[in-house]
Scaffold this motif. Structure first.
Motif, PDB file in Angstrom:
ATOM      1  N   GLU A  50       0.867  -1.167   0.000  1.00  7.65           N
ATOM      2  CA  GLU A  50       0.000   0.000   0.000  1.00  7.65           C
ATOM      3  C   GLU A  50       0.901   1.213   0.000  1.00  7.65           C
ATOM      4  O   GLU A  50       1.639   1.447   0.964  1.00  7.65           O
ATOM      5  N   ASN A 117      -7.890  -1.578  -5.460  1.00  2.94           N
ATOM      6  CA  ASN A 117      -9.033  -0.827  -4.958  1.00  2.94           C
ATOM      7  C   ASN A 117      -9.803  -0.101  -6.066  1.00  2.94           C
ATOM      8  O   ASN A 117     -10.798   0.540  -5.800  1.00  2.94           O
ATOM      9  N   GLN A 155      -2.205  -1.170  -3.688  1.00  3.78           N
ATOM     10  CA  GLN A 155      -3.353  -0.322  -3.419  1.00  3.78           C
ATOM     11  C   GLN A 155      -2.834   1.090  -3.205  1.00  3.78           C
ATOM     12  O   GLN A 155      -1.824   1.290  -2.534  1.00  3.78           O
ATOM     13  N   PRO A 157      -3.513   4.418  -1.447  1.00  2.00           N
ATOM     14  CA  PRO A 157      -4.392   4.878  -0.374  1.00  2.00           C
ATOM     15  C   PRO A 157      -4.893   6.302  -0.561  1.00  2.00           C
ATOM     16  O   PRO A 157      -5.851   6.686   0.090  1.00  2.00           O
ATOM     17  N   LEU A 160      -8.628   8.539  -3.920  1.00  2.00           N
ATOM     18  CA  LEU A 160      -9.843   7.865  -3.493  1.00  2.00           C
ATOM     19  C   LEU A 160     -11.006   7.984  -4.469  1.00  2.00           C
ATOM     20  O   LEU A 160     -11.958   7.223  -4.406  1.00  2.00           O
ATOM     21  N   PRO A 165     -12.006   1.072  -1.593  1.00  2.00           N
ATOM     22  CA  PRO A 165     -10.959   0.529  -0.705  1.00  2.00           C
ATOM     23  C   PRO A 165     -11.426  -0.782  -0.075  1.00  2.00           C
ATOM     24  O   PRO A 165     -12.610  -0.937   0.236  1.00  2.00           O
TER      25      PRO A 165
END
Lengths: 315, 657
Positions: A50, A117, A155, A157, A160, A165
Motif C-alpha cells: 500500500e 481498490n 493499493q 491509499p 480515493l 478501498p
C-alpha cells in the motif's frame, strides 16, 4: 549463527540468499520490505503493498517474478473489470459441441493485482475468494489454481475518487501489508544514475524454482517455536484485546498468521527456530491492518502497532 | 456454591475429629447428643441430600435448648467447661445447617477455637498430638473447599487429598519459625488468663481427708503424680523416700482430717537437722490442691508456699498446671515441740467408737506404762504377726477400726495407719497420721524419680518424748516390700496383666517422653523465659522489653516473608530465566540496560557495540541462552545448570582504554 534444529539444505540456502540479494539489487534500499515479501511468499500468504504511485510497488513485484521461476500474470484492476475477466470464462466450443473453460489471468503462480481498490467489490471478492481457497469455481466446476499461488496486490491509499478501498474484513486475507516509502538519498541517487529498471529486470535470471519454494514452505512449518516464544506471542495478542485504543483486537487467525510469518522470517534470516525479534519484525505488517481502532486515541494503526511492541516484555 | 459429597464427607470427618478432642471431659449427654446429631446429619446428607439443611423447626429448639441444658448441668454458661459445651453444641448445629462452601468455612474457623479450648483441658503430649492432627485436618479441609464443588471425582482418600496434605504440611512448616518466635518471646502470664478447669474429678490424688478405703481407686492409678530430679543425680534409698503431704490429726471415728492449728508457723528451734540437706527439683502434675509433697522433711518452703508447724508445705493457690519447684530436705532430723494443745489434739479419740481397740490400748498402757516405745513395738508386732496386705480389703462397719483390728485383719496403708493411730492414742501415746507418697520409680534413662498416684501412702508419726516425733510405718511391718520395693511389689499376686514387666518398661519409656514434653513445652513459663533471655545477655527482661523484642522480631520476620513473597512473584521463573535476569542486571550496571521488550539477539547486537571488551564472553553466553530458550521446546536440565553457572560467573570487563 547458532546451530539450527533442522538445517536447510545448503543449495536451498544459497538459492534463497541469492534470490533475496537479486531482488534487492533491483529494488534499492528496501531490504526489509524485500525480506517481508519473501516472508510472505514462504509463509504461504499473500502480500498487500500500500503506497503512493511510483515508489516501486510494481518494480518489486516484477523483480520477484523475474527472480522466481514462476508463471507470472499482471492484472490491472479497473472499475469495469468483471470477475470473469480475472477468473476465466466457459465458452461454447462448436467443434466439440460443449462448453470449455478458458482460464483467466488468475491462473498463474505469481499474480500482480495492480491497484486492487479500483475494481468493484464484486471483482475484489472474486480475487479474495480465489486467494483464500486456492481454487476457482466456474459453472459448478472447481478448477485448482497452480501451486505455489502467490498474489501481490497493490493499493493506492490516497487516490480515493472512484475507488472501492478493501474493507477491514477482507484485508485479513493478506498475510502482510507493507508500504515502500521513498527511497533513501543514496538509494535514490543510485536509482537515478543506473540503468532503467525494466532493462535490469529483463536481464535477470531466475534462481528459485517452484519446487524449491514448496520445499522451503515445508521447512517454515518445521521452524521451532519454544514455549517462551509462544508466551511472547500470546502476550502480544492479549494486549491488543485489552487495549483502550483498540476496539477489535487480533483474532485467533491473526495469531496463527503472526506465528507463521515469524517462522518464515526466522527461516529467511537463516535460523531453524523463532526468536522474539522475528515476531517483532513481522508484527506491524501482520497486525496493523487487522486492528480496528476504537477512536479513543490519536495514533493510527501503524503507530499503535509499533507502540504495542514496546509494551510487551520479552522474558 | 453447594458442597459436593466428598467435601461434606471430609467436613464431617474433620468435625468428628475436632469433637473427639473433647470427649473425655464432656458430660455424657453432650457426647451422646453430639454423636447423634453429627451421625444423623451425615446419613441424611449421604442418602437424602435433597432434604437440604436442618429445618428451622428442628434447629431453633436445639439452639435455644443448648444454653438451657448447659445451665441445668453447670448452673452457669460462664467458665471453661460450660463455655466449651456451648461452643461444641454450636459447632454441631453449624454442621447441621452447612450446605454451602461458605457455611463449611465458618464451621471450620469455629472448630479452630474449639481446638484451642481442648488444649486448656489437657496439655499432655497425647492431647497435644490429637489437637495437632485435628488442626492439620481443618487446614486440609479448608484447602479442599477452595476447589469448586463437583470438580474432583476420585475417591475421597485419593492421590488428590495426599497432594493437598503435602501442601498443608509445607505451609505449616513455613509457619514454624514464627510459632517458635511467639513461643519463646511472647510475654507470658504467671497464671493463664482463662484459669484452670474447675473440677478435675477424675484426678484427685491425695486429698485432705483420709478415710480407710478411699485410696482404693488411687492404688491402681498409674498416672504420674510428680517427678523428681536430684542435684546429686542419685535418689535416696527406697526406705527414705517418704513424700510428706499432709499431717492429719483429728479422727471422728471414720475420717482423719487436719486441725486448724497445723497451719501455724513452726518454731525454728524445734527442728534439728541431723544430715546435710538434699537439693532436688519436683515437677508437679496439676492437683488442684494447695500443698506440695517434699521429701521428709523440708528445710524451707519454695516461693509462694509456707512451711507449717507440722512441716507440711501449703501454697496460696491450687496447683492448676504442671509446675516445677526447687526444694531441699533433710532425711535425718529431730522434730521436737509439743505444747499441751497439740498433745491434746494428738491424743483425742471420738467418744463411743471402736471400744475394743480402746480397750486393747488401755491394756497396753497398763502393761507397759509410760514407755511409748514399747507400746509402739507391741502394736507393730501385732500388725506383723496377724495382719495381711491386700488392695481389696473386706468392708468395715460402724466401728471400722474394731472390725479391722479384730475381724478382717487385711487392708493396706490407710487401714494400718488409721488403726495404728487409734491403738496408740488409746494407749495414751500422741500419734498422728501423715499422708503423701512413698517410694517412686527411678528412671535411669531420664535420671529422674517418677512418683505415681499408686504410690500414695499413709503412715504415722509417734511422739516418743525426748526423741520427738518419730516416723513409724505399720504398713512396712506387714509388708516390708511396700517400702523397699514399692507399691507394685506390695500388691504381689494381685498384679494384673496391665502391670506385667514388659508393659511397665514400655510405660517407663513413655513416661520419659512425657517428662521431656513437660520440661520443654508445658512448663516453659515466665521464669524459664527469663532464663533463656539471660543466656542471650538480657539480664532482667520485663514485660515491656519482651513485648518490644517480640514486636521487632515479628516485624522482621514478616518483612522478610513479604520480601520473599514479592521476590518470588517478580521472577517466578525457571533456572534459565533467573540466570538470564541476573546477567541482564549485571549488564545494566555496566551501562547497557535491556529494554523490557528487547529480544536477546537485538540486545546482544547492542552489547557488541557498547561493551566490545566483553563481547567475546557474551557471544557464547547469549548463544547458549537463545539455544536453550528458543531453539528447544523444553530445555535440558544439565545444560540449563551449566548455562546458569556460566551466566553467574560472568562479570562485565572494565573498559581497559
Amino acid at each position: 549463527m547458532p546451530d539450527t534444529p533442522v538445517a536447510l539444505p545448503a543449495e536451498l540456502r544459497t538459492n534463497l540468499d541469492r534470490a533475496v540479494a537479486q531482488v534487492n539489487s533491483v529494488v534499492l534500499g528496501k531490504a526489509s520490505q524485500v525480506n517481508l515479501a519473501f516472508v510472505s511468499l514462504l509463509a504461504g500468504g499473500h502480500l498487500l503493498i500500500e503506497d503512493l504511485p511510483g515508489v516501486g510497488k510494481t518494480t518489486l513485484a516484477h523483480a520477484l517474478a523475474a527472480t522466481l521461476d514462476l508463471s507470472f500474470q499482471r492484472i490491472q484492476f479497473t472499475s469495469d473489470l468483471l470477475p470473469s475477466d480475472i477468473i476465466g470464462v466457459s465458452i461454447f466450443e462448436r467443434d466439440h459441441n460443449r462448453f470449455e473453460f478458458h482460464p483467466g489471468p488468475l491462473f498463474a503462480q505469481l499474480v500482480l493485482a495492480d491497484e486492487i481498490n479500483r475494481a468493484t467489490p464484486k471483482t475484489q471478492s472474486a480475487l479474495l475468494e480465489a486467494m483464500a481457497e486456492q481454487q476457482v469455481t466456474v459453472d459448478g466446476r472447481s478448477h485448482a489454481l497452480p501451486a505455489p499461488f502467490f498474489v501481490v496486490a497493490t493499493q493506492n491509499p490516497l487516490d480515493l475518487a472512484g475507488t472501492y478501498p478493501l474493507p477491514d474484513s477482507q484485508l485479513d486475507r493478506f498475510l502482510l501489508r507493507i508500504s515502500l516509502d521513498y527511497p533513501s538519498r543514496e538509494a535514490e541517487r543510485e536509482l537515478l544514475t543506473s540503468a532503467n529498471r525494466q532493462q535490469i529486470i529483463a536481464k535477470l535470471a531466475p534462481c528459485m524454482s517452484a519446487a524449491e519454494i514448496q520445499t522451503l514452505r515445508e521447512h517454515v512449518g518445521a521452524v521451532v517455536t519454544s514455549p517462551a516464544l509462544i508466551d511472547y506471542v500470546q502476550g502480544l495478542i492479549s494486549i491488543t484485546r485489552a487495549h483502550a485504543e483498540i476496539r477489535i483486537g487480533l483474532s485467533p487467525r491473526a495469531g496463527l498468521a503472526l506465528l507463521m510469518a515469524a517462522r518464515s522470517h526466522a527461516l529467511v534470516a537463516g535460523r531453524g527456530y523463532c526468536l522474539p525479534e522475528d515476531v517483532q519484525a513481522v508484527f506491524v505488517p501482520v497486525a496493523a491492518h487487522r486492528l480496528t481502532l476504537s477512536g479513543a486515541g490519536t495514533r493510527d494503526r501503524l503507530q499503535l502497532a509499533r507502540a504495542l511492541l514496546n509494551e510487551v516484555p520479552v522474558r | 456454591m453447594r458442597l459436593d459429597r466428598r467435601q461434606f464427607d471430609l467436613l464431617t470427618l474433620t468435625i468428628v475429629l475436632v469433637l473427639s478432642t473433647h470427649v473425655g471431659h464432656l458430660p455424657l449427654w453432650a457426647n451422646l447428643a453430639a454423636g447423634l446429631l453429627v451421625g444423623g446429619r451425615w446419613l441424611q446428607r449421604s442418602y437424602r441430600p435433597g432434604l437440604g439443611a436442618m429445618p428451622v423447626w428442628l434447629r431453633l429448639p436445639l439452639t435455644l435448648g443448648l444454653p438451657v441444658a448447659v445451665i441445668a448441668q453447670f448452673g452457669t454458661v460462664l467458665g471453661l467447661e460450660p463455655g466449651s459445651v456451648l461452643a461444641i453444641g454450636m459447632l454441631v448445629l453449624k454442621l447441621g445447617e452447612s450446605e454451602k462452601v461458605r457455611d463449611a468455612r465458618a464451621a471450620l474457623t469455629f472448630a479452630g477455637f474449639i481446638l484451642m479450648a481442648a488444649l486448656l483441658f489437657d496439655q499432655g503430649l497425647l492431647g497435644a498430638l490429637h489437637v495437632a492432627v485435628a488442626v492439620g485436618l481443618v487446614f486440609l479441609c479448608l484447602r479442599e473447599l477452595e476447589i469448586p464443588p463437583g470438580e474432583r471425582r476420585g475417591p475421597l482418600f485419593g492421590r488428590e487429598l495426599l497432594g493437598g496434605a503435602r501442601a498443608i504440611a509445607l505451609s505449616v512448616a513455613a509457619a514454624v519459625p514464627l510459632t517458635l518466635l511467639v513461643f519463646l518471646f511472647l510475654p507470658r502470664l504467671a497464671q493463664p488468663l482463662w484459669g484452670a478447669p474447675d473440677n478435675l474429678d477424675a484426678r484427685t490424688g491425695v486429698s485432705e481427708v483420709m478415710t480407710p478405703g478411699q485410696f482404693q481407686s488411687l492404688m491402681i492409678d498409674d498416672s504420674p503424680a510428680f517427678r523428681v530430679q536430684f542435684a546429686t543425680g542419685q535418689p535416696p534409698p527406697p526406705q527414705q523416700r517418704y513424700w510428706r503431704g499432709l499431717v492429719l490429726n483429728r479422727f471422728d471415728g471414720l475420717n482423719w482430717t487436719r486441725t486448724d492449728s497445723s497451719s501455724h508457723r513452726p518454731v525454728e528451734s524445734n527442728l534439728q537437722l541431723l544430715s546435710a540437706p538434699l537439693d532436688y527439683e519436683v515437677t508437679m502434675e496439676p492437683t488442684q490442691q494447695r500443698w506440695l509433697f517434699p521429701l521428709d522433711v523440708p528445710t524451707a518452703a519454695p516461693e509462694r508456699f509456707l512451711r507449717n508447724v507440722d512441716l507440711t508445705l501449703t501454697g496460696f493457690r491450687p496447683i492448676g498446671a504442671v509446675q516445677r519447684f526447687s526444694m531441699s530436705s533433710a532425711l535425718e532430723f529431730r522434730l521436737a515441740g509439743l505444747n499441751p494443745t497439740q498433745r491434746q489434739n494428738a491424743l483425742a479419740l471420738p467418744y463411743g467408737y471402736n471400744p475394743r481397740a480402746q480397750a486393747l490400748g488401755a491394756q497396753w498402757r497398763e502393761q507397759y506404762g509410760d514407755n511409748a516405745e514399747r507400746i509402739a513395738a507391741a502394736a507393730m508386732k501385732l500388725f506383723r504377726d496377724e495382719f495381711s496386705y491386700t488392695l481389696t480389703p473386706p468392708p468395715l462397719g460402724r466401728n471400722g477400726m474394731d472390725d479391722f483390728i479384730f475381724e478382717t485383719k487385711a487392708g493396706y496403708c490407710e487401714y494400718f495407719a488409721s488403726a495404728f493411730a487409734v491403738l496408740l492414742r488409746s494407749a495414751g501415746v500422741p500419734t498422728r497420721v501423715v499422708v503423701g507418697y512413698q517410694g517412686g520409680f527411678w528412671n535411669p534413662t531420664g535420671e529422674y524419680l517418677l512418683v505415681r498416684q499408686s504410690d500414695a501412702h499413709a503412715w504415722n508419726e509417734v511422739w516418743l518424748g525426748e526423741r520427738g516425733w518419730v516416723r513409724m510405718d505399720p504398713t512396712a511391718a506387714v509388708r516390708p516390700e511396700r517400702v523397699s520395693l514399692g507399691s507394685r511389689a506390695a500388691s504381689g499376686a494381685e498384679t494384673s496383666w496391665y502391670r506385667s514387666e514388659w508393659l511397665m518398661t514400655l510405660r517407663d519409656r513413655w513416661d520419659l517422653v512425657n517428662q521431656l514434653w513437660n520440661e520443654v513445652v508445658v512448663q516453659f513459663d515466665t521464669l524459664r523465659q527469663q532464663g533463656l533471655l539471660r543466656q542471650f545477655g538480657v539480664a532482667q527482661a520485663d514485660w515491656n522489653q519482651l513485648a518490644l523484642a517480640f514486636a521487632i522480631g515479628t516485624s522482621l520476620l514478616l518483612a522478610f516473608a513479604l520480601w520473599w513473597a514479592l521476590r518470588a512473584g517478580r521472577d517466578r521463573q525457571d533456572l534459565i530465566d533467573r540466570a538470564y535476569a541476573a546477567l541482564c542486571r549485571r549488564l545494566q550496571r555496566a551501562g547497557v540496560e535491556r529494554a523490557a521488550h528487547e529480544g536477546p539477539a537485538a540486545y546482544l547486537q547492542r552489547l557488541r557495540a557498547a561493551l566490545p571488551q566483553s563481547a567475546a564472553e557474551l557471544e557464547p553466553l547469549f548463544a547458549d541462552y537463545i539455544r536453550l530458550r528458543y531453539a528447544r521446546r523444553d530445555a535440558d536440565a544439565a545444560e540449563s545448570r551449566r548455562f546458569a553457572q556460566a551466566a553467574r560467573r560472568f562479570r562485565p570487563r572494565r573498559n581497559s582504554g
